[in-house]
Scaffold this motif. Structure first.
Motif, mmCIF file in Angstrom:
data_model
loop_
_atom_site.group_PDB
_atom_site.id
_atom_site.type_symbol
_atom_site.label_atom_id
_atom_site.label_comp_id
_atom_site.label_asym_id
_atom_site.label_seq_id
_atom_site.Cartn_x
_atom_site.Cartn_y
_atom_site.Cartn_z
ATOM 1 N N ASP A 68 -22.368 3.012 -6.479
ATOM 2 C CA ASP A 68 -23.672 2.540 -7.065
ATOM 3 C C ASP A 68 -24.171 1.279 -6.082
ATOM 4 O OD1 ASP A 68 -23.550 4.400 -8.739
ATOM 5 O OD2 ASP A 68 -23.792 2.583 -10.683
ATOM 6 N N SER A 69 -24.360 1.493 -4.908
ATOM 7 C CA SER A 69 -24.934 0.407 -3.888
ATOM 8 C C SER A 69 -25.708 1.109 -2.895
ATOM 9 C CB SER A 69 -23.624 -0.096 -3.157
ATOM 10 O OG SER A 69 -23.188 0.809 -2.288
ATOM 11 N N THR A 70 -26.283 0.405 -1.946
ATOM 12 C CA THR A 70 -27.143 1.156 -0.992
ATOM 13 C C THR A 70 -26.004 1.669 0.048
ATOM 14 O OG1 THR A 70 -26.927 -0.811 0.737
ATOM 15 C CG2 THR A 70 -28.716 -1.044 -0.753
ATOM 16 N N ARG A 72 -24.915 1.175 2.926
ATOM 17 C CA ARG A 72 -23.947 0.040 3.510
ATOM 18 C C ARG A 72 -22.688 0.010 2.490
ATOM 19 N NH1 ARG A 72 -24.526 -5.356 6.666
ATOM 20 N NH2 ARG A 72 -26.260 -4.169 7.639
ATOM 21 N N GLN A 197 -32.083 7.382 1.417
ATOM 22 C CA GLN A 197 -33.585 6.639 1.749
ATOM 23 C C GLN A 197 -33.981 7.442 3.046
ATOM 24 O OE1 GLN A 197 -30.644 4.961 1.629
ATOM 25 N NE2 GLN A 197 -30.772 3.593 3.295
ATOM 26 N N SER A 204 -33.611 3.790 -1.548
ATOM 27 C CA SER A 204 -32.075 3.269 -1.250
ATOM 28 C C SER A 204 -31.728 2.744 -2.717
ATOM 29 C CB SER A 204 -32.311 2.026 -0.266
ATOM 30 O OG SER A 204 -31.271 1.269 -0.320
ATOM 31 N N GLY A 205 -30.163 2.646 -3.011
ATOM 32 C CA GLY A 205 -29.606 2.100 -3.879
ATOM 33 C C GLY A 205 -28.676 3.063 -4.665
#
Lengths: 413, 413
Positions: A68-70, A72, A197, A204-205
């Motif tokens: 649960d993040s981009t 990165r 993305q 993104s996300g």
């Protein structure tokens, strides 16, 4: 301040290195109402997402899930969970995102060794082998496609190399997954992380990721359970993973049959990730990749048809992005500005040594489409001419059109 | 496997501790198409989000922004960026999420000291003062509202205490922000982090956060810029923040005028966060909080009207959630199951010592509504009766209705 108005973005055709225009079907899936974290429907969707991404990653890995993040954040989750402080990590660097892997590994406490590859090239297997011989790394961490240079690193042979040195193989496939072949099991990759993305056509996300049994074993050895929900008999690791949020052992439990509470799954992003993978597998992974190859080739032909030079080693170019050398005397940022302001089209600049020298034009996900390619080429031609740079009339559009004809995909433009 | 069908969740009324049913206006905002990361519209929305959340947090802090993770990730971002390894951190623990703060601080390398408060109570200021005298912490980290117990910690007086010991004050306001007063500047809080999925009426996946100049100074002292985008003259920190993704110094640069590339902002979540704050400030923060107070009071009255016992110290209950002691002889999970399966209504269980002993019923965000309260009470009454537990007929609905009448808000139910 007066209350800002509601979200109402201008129309854009996002033809940069990503994020690109989201597939409307993904946005529609994301508009669905939430259910609770332990609702049977939530469990069903999470299980479907796992199976869907096994298809996209071409893997049987049980531990295939979302971070649960981009993108990165998912890189960090993989490295901070696998790498114990003091472990040696080898990172071949062929662009900006190789530097990022090195930096994240370093912050995770690794002893980082790099293999510097000139920008615009990929790492040779012999050079990697020599570096591994020298460094004896616990993890070989590589970017598959580095959008900063558009180069795509060959992974064939890396598994054998890693086996020889008893080394784990991590790949950042953020920019390539879906649009270029990346068979996780076929190439023996231990951990791979992505994002929505780029070729997957989402925002993104949320970050799809997969971990081999070998990687899972390394992570499980560092498992701990937080005090607030620990029960009698749960193990307490001697050297727990440094991050709680990115602790994959806990994230595995959250996605696994125990469904042990960790974060609160970002349900709307989960819905989006579900639809992204559905779109890939509905078209068929091979066809989805071929679509990226076709439209990427058309864009490349079009750029050359405009008399522009393509950046980097053509033999190792990602399908979904092309680097364009900004011609002598042309103000790259002025061209990008005119494309955005007059045509609503975004193309990218690059980073570091390539900033102001190279544009990056993407053809991926929803925008791996003939109309998007032709429109971008027509606009680029007009803007270059308006900036006083001579270009062949409809040379870009025609060259791309020829590509489509040769592929049996439509009439000439 | 056959391709799973599209996302199509069952109708649910989410009356648990959160996530709750998202406000449809938030989901609509999130269905908007993406723009590029450096599009003028993107910059505008990010600036608006910063200003909107200054309103929600009641702060003038320039560093008010979103962390691209769930609320848990934002806690980690705050602690890992502020706390250097070896720093002493004091964490009063009154429930599960206090344990979480302690654990995240510990993983960030802090020397963690806890002040254990019996579940169902809050920490007394004198006890905190005594612990600070003993520990001399660099950071006092507190949960404002711990949903595991429904208790809300008073923050009055903590700033003076922190000033006396030259200590930074961090607050986890995930479960309270918007639905309960939390004036960041008024209470002298140095860092506060939240989530969208409670009183703000959005989905999990983006976390509003704010940092005082004092907190920013502590973070800036640990600043470093990653090699891939570092330019001549950029500082290199001696002891960089351990996380790259949660490195607030870099996140400040990304949100600041330099717009230095870090992660790729989760645009759809950004849109959602924008709309969540707009809804709060459109109603007016005070009115938004009063709405939570009213519907929370109605639910509490309704629960008591059903003859059920409310859990914990009433004087310190969060407005937006009530803990209900599961009556002797009633199978709490059977009741929850029937509510979900027959009525489409979700209420929560609790954690650790309260698992199976307490239900948690939320009235927050979109579901801080009269019809949601009355429907839930009617359903609970029917299900309890069906489970063989005697309850007063329409006692819950009537008691809640009386609350609304007394508040001048509508006719009796």
């Amino acid at each position: 301040m007066p209350l800002p108005g509601p979200i109402d973005p201008p129309a854009r055709l996002l033809m940069g290195p990503g994020p690109i225009t989201a597939d409307p079907r993904v946005l529609r899936a994301m508009s669905a109402q939430l259910v609770g974290q332990y609702d049977p429907y939530m469990t069903q969707v999470m299980a479907e997402v796992q199976e869907l991404y096994r298809g996209v990653f071409e893997t049987a890995n049980p531990q295939t899930l979302l971070i649960d993040s981009t993108a990165r954040g998912a890189i960090e989750a993989a490295l901070v969970s696998i790498v114990s402080p003091g472990d040696r990590v080898l990172v071949p660097i062929m662009g900006r995102f190789g530097h990022l892997l090195a930096e994240i590994a370093g912050r995770s406490g690794a002893e980082v060794h790099t293999l510097d590859v000139p920008w615009g090239r990929v790492a040779e297997i012999d050079a990697i082998a020599a570096a591994m011989e020298r460094v004896r790394p616990r993890v070989l961490a590589m970017v598959h496609g580095d959008t900063s240079t558009t180069m795509m690193q060959p992974f064939e042979g890396l598994r054998e190399l890693c086996d020889r040195f008893d080394c784990l193989l991590y790949a950042d496939v953020t920019a390539t997954l879906g649009g270029n072949p990346f068979p996780v099991d076929g190439w023996g990759v231990d951990a791979a992380t992505a994002g929505l993305q780029k070729c997957l056509g989402g925002p993104s996300g949320s970050a799809p990721a997969t971990f081999s049994p070998r990687a899972v074993e390394a992570i499980e050895a560092r498992r701990s359970i937080e005090a607030g929900i620990r029960v009698e008999g749960d193990p307490v690791a001697a050297a727990p993973i440094r991050s709680n949020y990115f602790d994959l052992a806990m994230i595995f439990d959250y996605w696994g049959p125990r469904r042990l509470n960790h974060h609160t799954e970002a349900t709307t992003m989960l819905y989006g990730a579900h639809e992204c993978a559905r779109l890939v597998l509905d078209q068929g992974l091979a066809a989805y990749q071929e679509r990226h190859a076709l439209h990427g080739a058309a864009m490349l032909a079009g750029v050359e048809g405009l008399g522009l030079e393509v950046y980097g080693d053509r033999a190792h170019k990602m399908a979904n992005i092309v680097g364009v050398v900004i011609p002598e005397g042309v103000d790259g940022e002025a061209v990008r500005g005119a494309l955005l302001e007059e045509w609503g089209i975004e193309i990218g600049t690059s980073f570091g040594p390539l900033a102001g020298r190279v544009w990056r034009i993407g053809t991926m996900g929803y925008n791996a489409r003939r109309d998007a390619v032709l429109t971008t080429l027509a606009a680029l031609e007009a803007v270059l001419r308006a900036q006083g740079h001579a270009v062949p009339t409809v040379g870009g559009v025609e060259a791309a059109g020829e590509c489509y004809v040769n592929a049996g995909d439509g009439s000439p433009a």
